[in-house]
Structure formats: C-alpha cells, structure tokens
Design a protein around this motif. Structure first.
Motif, PDB file in Angstrom:
ATOM      1  N   MET A 166      22.181   4.153  13.419  1.00 52.60           N
ATOM      2  CA  MET A 166      21.664   2.799  13.558  1.00 52.60           C
ATOM      3  C   MET A 166      20.130   2.798  13.589  1.00 52.60           C
ATOM      4  N   ALA A 167      19.556   3.773  14.293  1.00 54.67           N
ATOM      5  CA  ALA A 167      18.091   3.873  14.352  1.00 54.67           C
ATOM      6  C   ALA A 167      17.521   4.172  12.967  1.00 54.67           C
ATOM      7  N   VAL A 168      18.181   5.052  12.225  1.00 56.56           N
ATOM      8  CA  VAL A 168      17.732   5.363  10.865  1.00 56.56           C
ATOM      9  C   VAL A 168      17.862   4.124   9.985  1.00 56.56           C
ATOM     10  N   HIS A 169      18.970   3.404  10.138  1.00 56.49           N
ATOM     11  CA  HIS A 169      19.164   2.176   9.363  1.00 56.49           C
ATOM     12  C   HIS A 169      18.065   1.159   9.675  1.00 56.49           C
ATOM     13  N   LEU A 170      17.760   0.990  10.963  1.00 56.21           N
ATOM     14  CA  LEU A 170      16.696   0.055  11.343  1.00 56.21           C
ATOM     15  C   LEU A 170      15.347   0.477  10.770  1.00 56.21           C
ATOM     16  N   ALA A 171      15.040   1.770  10.863  1.00 56.00           N
ATOM     17  CA  ALA A 171      13.767   2.262  10.334  1.00 56.00           C
ATOM     18  C   ALA A 171      13.717   2.076   8.820  1.00 56.00           C
ATOM     19  N   THR A 172      14.821   2.350   8.144  1.00 55.53           N
ATOM     20  CA  THR A 172      14.877   2.175   6.685  1.00 55.53           C
ATOM     21  C   THR A 172      14.703   0.712   6.315  1.00 55.53           C
ATOM     22  N   THR A 173      15.373  -0.150   7.038  1.00 56.78           N
ATOM     23  CA  THR A 173      15.256  -1.584   6.770  1.00 56.78           C
ATOM     24  C   THR A 173      13.826  -2.061   7.013  1.00 56.78           C
ATOM     25  N   ASP A 174      13.232  -1.628   8.107  1.00 59.14           N
ATOM     26  CA  ASP A 174      11.844  -2.008   8.391  1.00 59.14           C
ATOM     27  C   ASP A 174      10.900  -1.517   7.305  1.00 59.14           C
ATOM     28  N   LEU A 175      11.091  -0.279   6.888  1.00 59.33           N
ATOM     29  CA  LEU A 175      10.241   0.284   5.841  1.00 59.33           C
ATOM     30  C   LEU A 175      10.430  -0.473   4.531  1.00 59.33           C
ATOM     31  N   ARG A 176      11.670  -0.776   4.194  1.00 57.68           N
ATOM     32  CA  ARG A 176      11.956  -1.526   2.970  1.00 57.68           C
ATOM     33  C   ARG A 176      11.276  -2.898   3.023  1.00 57.68           C
ATOM     34  N   ASN A 177      11.380  -3.568   4.170  1.00 53.41           N
ATOM     35  CA  ASN A 177      10.742  -4.880   4.328  1.00 53.41           C
ATOM     36  C   ASN A 177       9.222  -4.767   4.220  1.00 53.41           C
ATOM     37  N   ASP A 178       8.648  -3.725   4.819  1.00 54.13           N
ATOM     38  CA  ASP A 178       7.202  -3.527   4.737  1.00 54.13           C
ATOM     39  C   ASP A 178       6.749  -3.313   3.293  1.00 54.13           C
ATOM     40  N   VAL A 179       7.487  -2.505   2.559  1.00 53.22           N
ATOM     41  CA  VAL A 179       7.140  -2.250   1.149  1.00 53.22           C
ATOM     42  C   VAL A 179       7.297  -3.531   0.338  1.00 53.22           C
ATOM     43  N   GLN A 180       8.360  -4.284   0.604  1.00 57.04           N
ATOM     44  CA  GLN A 180       8.571  -5.541  -0.108  1.00 57.04           C
ATOM     45  C   GLN A 180       7.433  -6.526   0.193  1.00 57.04           C
ATOM     46  N   ASN A 181       7.032  -6.613   1.448  1.00 62.02           N
ATOM     47  CA  ASN A 181       5.922  -7.502   1.805  1.00 62.02           C
ATOM     48  C   ASN A 181       4.624  -7.052   1.153  1.00 62.02           C
ATOM     49  N   LEU A 182       4.416  -5.747   1.055  1.00 59.41           N
ATOM     50  CA  LEU A 182       3.236  -5.226   0.375  1.00 59.41           C
ATOM     51  C   LEU A 182       3.249  -5.629  -1.090  1.00 59.41           C
ATOM     52  N   HIS A 183       4.412  -5.520  -1.731  1.00 57.14           N
ATOM     53  CA  HIS A 183       4.522  -5.927  -3.138  1.00 57.14           C
ATOM     54  C   HIS A 183       4.212  -7.416  -3.294  1.00 57.14           C
ATOM     55  N   VAL A 184       4.743  -8.224  -2.404  1.00 60.19           N
ATOM     56  CA  VAL A 184       4.493  -9.670  -2.470  1.00 60.19           C
ATOM     57  C   VAL A 184       2.999  -9.952  -2.306  1.00 60.19           C
ATOM     58  N   ASP A 185       2.360  -9.267  -1.362  1.00 59.81           N
ATOM     59  CA  ASP A 185       0.922  -9.454  -1.161  1.00 59.81           C
ATOM     60  C   ASP A 185       0.125  -9.042  -2.399  1.00 59.81           C
ATOM     61  N   LEU A 186       0.499  -7.922  -3.000  1.00 58.59           N
ATOM     62  CA  LEU A 186      -0.195  -7.478  -4.217  1.00 58.59           C
ATOM     63  C   LEU A 186      -0.034  -8.497  -5.339  1.00 58.59           C
ATOM     64  N   ILE A 187       1.167  -9.003  -5.519  1.00 59.21           N
ATOM     65  CA  ILE A 187       1.406 -10.003  -6.568  1.00 59.21           C
ATOM     66  C   ILE A 187       0.580 -11.254  -6.294  1.00 59.21           C
ATOM     67  N   ARG A 188       0.551 -11.670  -5.046  1.00 54.43           N
ATOM     68  CA  ARG A 188      -0.232 -12.863  -4.681  1.00 54.43           C
ATOM     69  C   ARG A 188      -1.725 -12.637  -4.965  1.00 54.43           C
ATOM     70  N   GLN A 189      -2.236 -11.457  -4.612  1.00 55.77           N
ATOM     71  CA  GLN A 189      -3.644 -11.154  -4.872  1.00 55.77           C
ATOM     72  C   GLN A 189      -3.942 -11.096  -6.371  1.00 55.77           C
ATOM     73  N   PHE A 190      -3.035 -10.492  -7.137  1.00 59.62           N
ATOM     74  CA  PHE A 190      -3.234 -10.453  -8.590  1.00 59.62           C
ATOM     75  C   PHE A 190      -3.221 -11.859  -9.177  1.00 59.62           C
ATOM     76  N   GLN A 191      -2.331 -12.716  -8.676  1.00 60.80           N
ATOM     77  CA  GLN A 191      -2.273 -14.093  -9.172  1.00 60.80           C
ATOM     78  C   GLN A 191      -3.566 -14.832  -8.848  1.00 60.80           C
ATOM     79  N   LEU A 192      -4.080 -14.676  -7.631  1.00 58.56           N
ATOM     80  CA  LEU A 192      -5.345 -15.314  -7.264  1.00 58.56           C
ATOM     81  C   LEU A 192      -6.486 -14.809  -8.145  1.00 58.56           C
TER      82      LEU A 192
END
Length: 134
Positions: A67-93
């Motif tokens: 469960m701890a590994v799953h939580l860490a994986t999910t958190d990491l996945r969300n962090d990477v996804q948010n980073l991608h969204v931020d990069l796309i937003r910056q490129f669009q701006l």
C-alpha cells in the motif's frame, strides 16, 4: 481525472491503510485469547498459534508495504502529470506571446513597406519635376 475523484481515492487508500494495522492487532488479540495459559501439555498448539499470528503479521506487513509503494507510485505519477501540465501551459503561454510579437512586427513591416512605396512615388515625382525644370 477530476481532483474530487483523486481525493476520494486517497481517502479510500488511507482508510485501507488503517485496516491492516487494526486487523493485525485483532489477530494478535485473538491468538492471545485462544492461547493456552499452561505451557506444559499444550505447547504444540501454542506453536501453531504463533505460526498463524506470524503468518498473519507477515501478510499484514506485506499489505502495508504494498500500500505504501502504491501510494508513493500514485503520488509520483501525479507529480509527473502535474509537471507535464505545467510545461504544456508554459509552452502555450510562450507560443501566444511569440505569436503576438510576430504579428506586431508583421504589422510594422507592412506599414514600413507602404510608407516606402509612397516615398518612392514622391521621389519619382520630384525627379520628374527637376528634369522638367532643367
């Protein structure tokens, strides 16, 4: 995914994380309640009970680690996804700003070319007047 669904999933995972600990405690309590108080004649039963408790504790520990590994994986996945969204937003701006700058320069260039054409016509007219006077 919408943020509300992520929050619900995290709440479910947190509540599931508590359940194994409670289950392990209950398994120990049950084992202690069923364990014989006299260590003389019933030692094999106690060894079996301890083996069951150890097995249950291992399962609970494994579940908690998974469960701890799953939580860490999910958190990491969300962090990477948010980073991608931020990069796309910056490129669009950046693209919007660059487009606006290019449009402004194109407008200015059009104005300069129009003015240059008008000045050429005026130069030609003045040259003809000078030629007519001479």
């Amino acid at each position: 995914r919408p943020l509300d669904e992520e929050d619900d999933e995290e709440d479910d995972v947190v509540s599931q994380r508590r359940r194994p600990e409670e289950t392990a405690t209950k398994a120990r309590e049950d084992a202690e309640a069923t364990a014989p108080q006299d260590n003389t004649a019933e030692t094999p039963i106690r060894a079996e009970t301890l083996a069951v408790v150890d097995d249950a504790a291992r399962r609970q520990l494994r579940e908690m680690v998974e469960m701890a590994v799953h939580l860490a994986t999910t958190d990491l996945r969300n962090d990477v996804q948010n980073l991608h969204v931020d990069l796309i937003r910056q490129f669009q701006l950046q693209q919007n700003e660059f487009t606006a700058v290019l449009e402004e320069h194109a407008r200015r260039l059009t104005d300069v070319l129009r003015e240059n054409g008008a000045l050429r016509k005026e130069n030609d007219r003045l040259r003809r007047q000078i030629d007519d006077l001479s």
